[in-house]
Write a protein that holds these residues in place. Structure first.
Motif, PDB file in Angstrom:
ATOM      1  N   PRO A  93      40.984  35.685  43.038  1.00 39.06           N
ATOM      2  CA  PRO A  93      40.672  34.810  44.180  1.00 39.06           C
ATOM      3  C   PRO A  93      40.472  33.355  43.764  1.00 39.06           C
ATOM      4  O   PRO A  93      39.850  33.079  42.732  1.00 39.06           O
ATOM      5  N   LYS A  94      41.007  32.462  44.575  1.00 40.54           N
ATOM      6  CA  LYS A  94      40.827  31.026  44.330  1.00 40.54           C
ATOM      7  C   LYS A  94      39.872  30.413  45.354  1.00 40.54           C
ATOM      8  O   LYS A  94      39.088  29.559  45.031  1.00 40.54           O
ATOM      9  N   LYS A 153      37.064  31.561  47.071  1.00 44.45           N
ATOM     10  CA  LYS A 153      36.136  32.696  47.104  1.00 44.45           C
ATOM     11  C   LYS A 153      35.265  32.709  48.359  1.00 44.45           C
ATOM     12  O   LYS A 153      34.709  33.750  48.723  1.00 44.45           O
ATOM     13  N   ASP A 154      35.153  31.556  49.004  1.00 42.64           N
ATOM     14  CA  ASP A 154      34.364  31.495  50.226  1.00 42.64           C
ATOM     15  C   ASP A 154      35.179  31.837  51.469  1.00 42.64           C
ATOM     16  O   ASP A 154      34.672  31.780  52.590  1.00 42.64           O
ATOM     17  N   ASP A 162      43.245  33.574  50.189  1.00 41.03           N
ATOM     18  CA  ASP A 162      43.570  32.283  49.590  1.00 41.03           C
ATOM     19  C   ASP A 162      44.624  31.556  50.413  1.00 41.03           C
ATOM     20  O   ASP A 162      45.455  32.195  51.086  1.00 41.03           O
ATOM     21  N   ARG A 177      45.496  37.297  48.302  1.00 36.30           N
ATOM     22  CA  ARG A 177      44.792  36.675  47.186  1.00 36.30           C
ATOM     23  C   ARG A 177      45.780  36.301  46.094  1.00 36.30           C
ATOM     24  O   ARG A 177      46.847  36.899  45.952  1.00 36.30           O
TER      25      ARG A 177
END
Length: 599
Positions: free
Chosen positions: A332-333, A335-336, A340, A327
């Protein structure tokens, strides 16, 4: 599998928005009628050839390599290479910047240089087969007899014949004054050459119907050393007066080198067993004549590393956007996603931006040098021709050494972005690293380039040429002195320009007392000079980008250009301080080391 997209937008930016190519060409009669649209169309088609025809052969050619038949001395190139070369010839690409008097298309050298960047990015090993023909063409165009020109130039221009330069021998390396190949005069005015040459790129292959070797050798009355070297043209097949092929000449491939990289390029040991040749230029002045080809090759080697830098960067960038790992340190960038993409990490961006900066700076320098060559050869003003020749002579060792050092660093960093996958063949990155390594060695090692720059191009004329380049830097700094948007680029550049004079003077004064000081400082000095040149070019690119933004152009390209320039000045340019400190440490710590090097 790697991919490649020709960087046409950035090429166009440097050509037209930074260097104002259209106006430059209008001042040169042979090129005055070429417009930007015509040149753009040529480069677009050239990019298609590079990406669609030879790039798909890069990995397979590296795996297959070349094959030598020891019975016939014939070399077979990898599958698809011959067919690709036939397309290259059919498309008229060998003739791009050649003289129309010999069947050329008469385009400026700068366009040919841009085309060759794309070829080298797509497949450096393949590009080496036609690549040296341009240098041989220039050498014969400058020093050949009318008969030699009429016989060889149209066929080199068409690409039906290719060329090599046969310089070094097993015992002499870069020191060509030690070469032993003999040339015996014959009653009919020809010569019989006997000797062995090594590391001859494209010395034997199955792509073209004839290979024209430019060979350095000694006449019987030759003085010792480099002042006793003459230049000869020695074709694989002896041509008839009408250009048709006659008997097989006594020059053949005695072995193929098994190399770390560029495996699809036939690097040959060439044996001359009484081969027939003809003298090019004056006796005992062959090295000066050959330097026309060698200097062209040195600029070309810089472009080889530029191409590899670009293609490695493209693939590393694409991978960094897709590969999920950990991450972001700031949260987190994606998030899904379970992690990352690695492009969020500062160190990955450092590696990517370093490669991007080396590519964009290298492209600007390669284009600048090629434009200077065009002006040297074709500008109507004698003063402009002389100044262009002087500047390109100064920049040639920088273009060769700085671009190839940077290219190896860039390909290695891009391989690092891939982590363990970068070490695996299927991703293509390890091949870019292997191929880039040779560029620091051949056409004069980078240490030789550094000695040439500091010893011959700077100190030999008391820094006069360097001061002329310094005036360009000073003029740009003065022009933008009141522009706060340019301050972050101009201030470090102007500062280095001022320091360069004192730095050079110090080394020159020490060298007057001890010549070893030149050798001790040369490599560091070249990198400082390289940054001075890159700094000037990045400042000009930033200037052009800001001009377009001020005019209302919202294309993200211009913001990206400013961000890359900002990174270069903040992260790469400061290397100059350490380099100058290292160079000033002198020769004693290198030469007073008998105990350290005793075992």
């Amino acid at each position: 599998m790697p991919t490649y997209t020709p960087p046409l937008r950035d090429i166009e930016f440097v050509l037209h928005e930074v260097f104002g190519l259209s106006d430059e060409l209008k001042a040169m009669p042979p090129y005055a009628d070429f417009d930007a649209d015509t040149l753009r169309a040529v480069l677009e088609e050239g990019g298609k050839f590079a990406a669609e025809v030879i790039f798909p052969l890069n990995m397979s050619g590296d795996t297959e390599g070349c094959t030598l038949d020891p019975a016939t001395h014939a070399v077979r190139t990898p599958t698809g290479f011959k067919e690709a070369y036939a397309q290259y010839v059919a498309g008229g690409w060998p003739a791009l910047s050649c003289d129309p008097a010999y069947g050329g298309q008469g385009l400026p050298m700068v366009i040919n240089q841009c085309f060759y960047e794309m070829l080298n990015a797509a497949n450096q090993a393949w590009t080496m087969y036609p690549g040296l023909s341009h240098g041989a063409y220039e050498c014969l165009h400058t020093h050949g007899t009318p008969e030699q020109k009429q016989l060889y130039l149209p066929r080199l221009t068409s690409g039906h014949w290719t060329a090599t330069m046969c310089l070094t021998e097993p015992h002499c390396g870069t020191d060509l004054g030690l070469l032993k190949t003999r040339a015996e005069p014959q009653p009919d005015g020809s010569y019989k050459l006997t000797g062995t040459k090594i590391f001859i790129s494209a010395g034997e292959h199955d792509l073209a119907e004839n290979i024209v070797h430019l060979v350095l050798a000694r006449l019987p009355d030759a003085p010792a050393g480099s002042k006793g070297i003459s230049l000869f043209v020695v074709p694989k097949f002896l041509p008839q007066a009408d250009g048709s092929l006659g008997a097989r000449n006594a020059i053949y491939c005695g072995g193929l080198e098994h190399k770390m990289g560029i495996r699809a390029s036939a690097t040959c040991q060439m044996v001359l067993d009484g081969a027939t040749g003809s003298l090019v230029g004056e006796p005992h002045k062959g090295l000066a004549a050959m330097f026309v080809m060698m200097n062209a090759a040195r600029l070309g080697v810089g472009v080889q590393s530029l191409g590899l830098t670009e293609v490695a960067y493209q693939n590393a960038l694409a991978y960094a956007k897709e590969r999920l790992q950990m991450r972001s340190l700031s949260g987190p960038k994606a998030k899904d996603q379970p992690a990352d993409p690695i492009i969020v990490h500062p160190d990955v961006r450092r590696m990517l931006l370093t490669a991007k900066a080396w590519a964009e700076g290298g492209r600007a320098l390669a284009i600048y040098c090629a434009l200077l060559v065009d002006k040297e050869l074709h500008h109507p003003d004698e003063k402009v021709r002389a100044e262009s020749a002087e500047l390109v002579a100064l920049l040639t060792p920088i273009a060769k050494a700085f671009l190839t050092d940077n290219g190896y660093q860039a390909t290695t960093l891009c391989q690092q972005v891939f982590g363990g996958h970068g070490y695996i063949k299927e991703w293509g990155m390890e091949q870019f690293v292997r191929d880039a390594r040779i560029n620091m060695i051949y056409e004069g090692t980078n240490g030789i380039q550094a000695l040439d720059l500091l010893g011959r191009k700077v100190l030999a004329n008391q820094g006069a040429t360097l001061r002329k380049f310094g005036k360009l830097v000073a003029a740009l700094a003065q022009q933008e002195a009141a522009n706060p948007q340019m301050a972050e680029f101009i201030q470090p550049l102007a500062g280095l320009g001022e320091k360069m004079t004192q730095f050079t003077t110090e080394i020159g004064m020490k060298a007057m007392q001890n010549p070893e000081e030149v050798g001790a400082a040369a490599t560091d000095y070249l990198r400082v000079a390289g940054h001075l040149v890159f700094g000037y070019l990045f400042a000009r690119m930033a200037q052009a980008a800001l001009r377009q933004i001020a005019a209302g152009h919202a294309e993200p390209f211009y913001r990206a250009k400013l961000q890359t320039a900002r990174f270069y000045f903040a992260r790469l340019f400061p290397e100059t301080a350490a380099l100058m400190r290292s160079a000033r440490s002198g020769s004693q710590v290198l030469m007073d080391t008998e105990a350290a090097l005793a075992e």
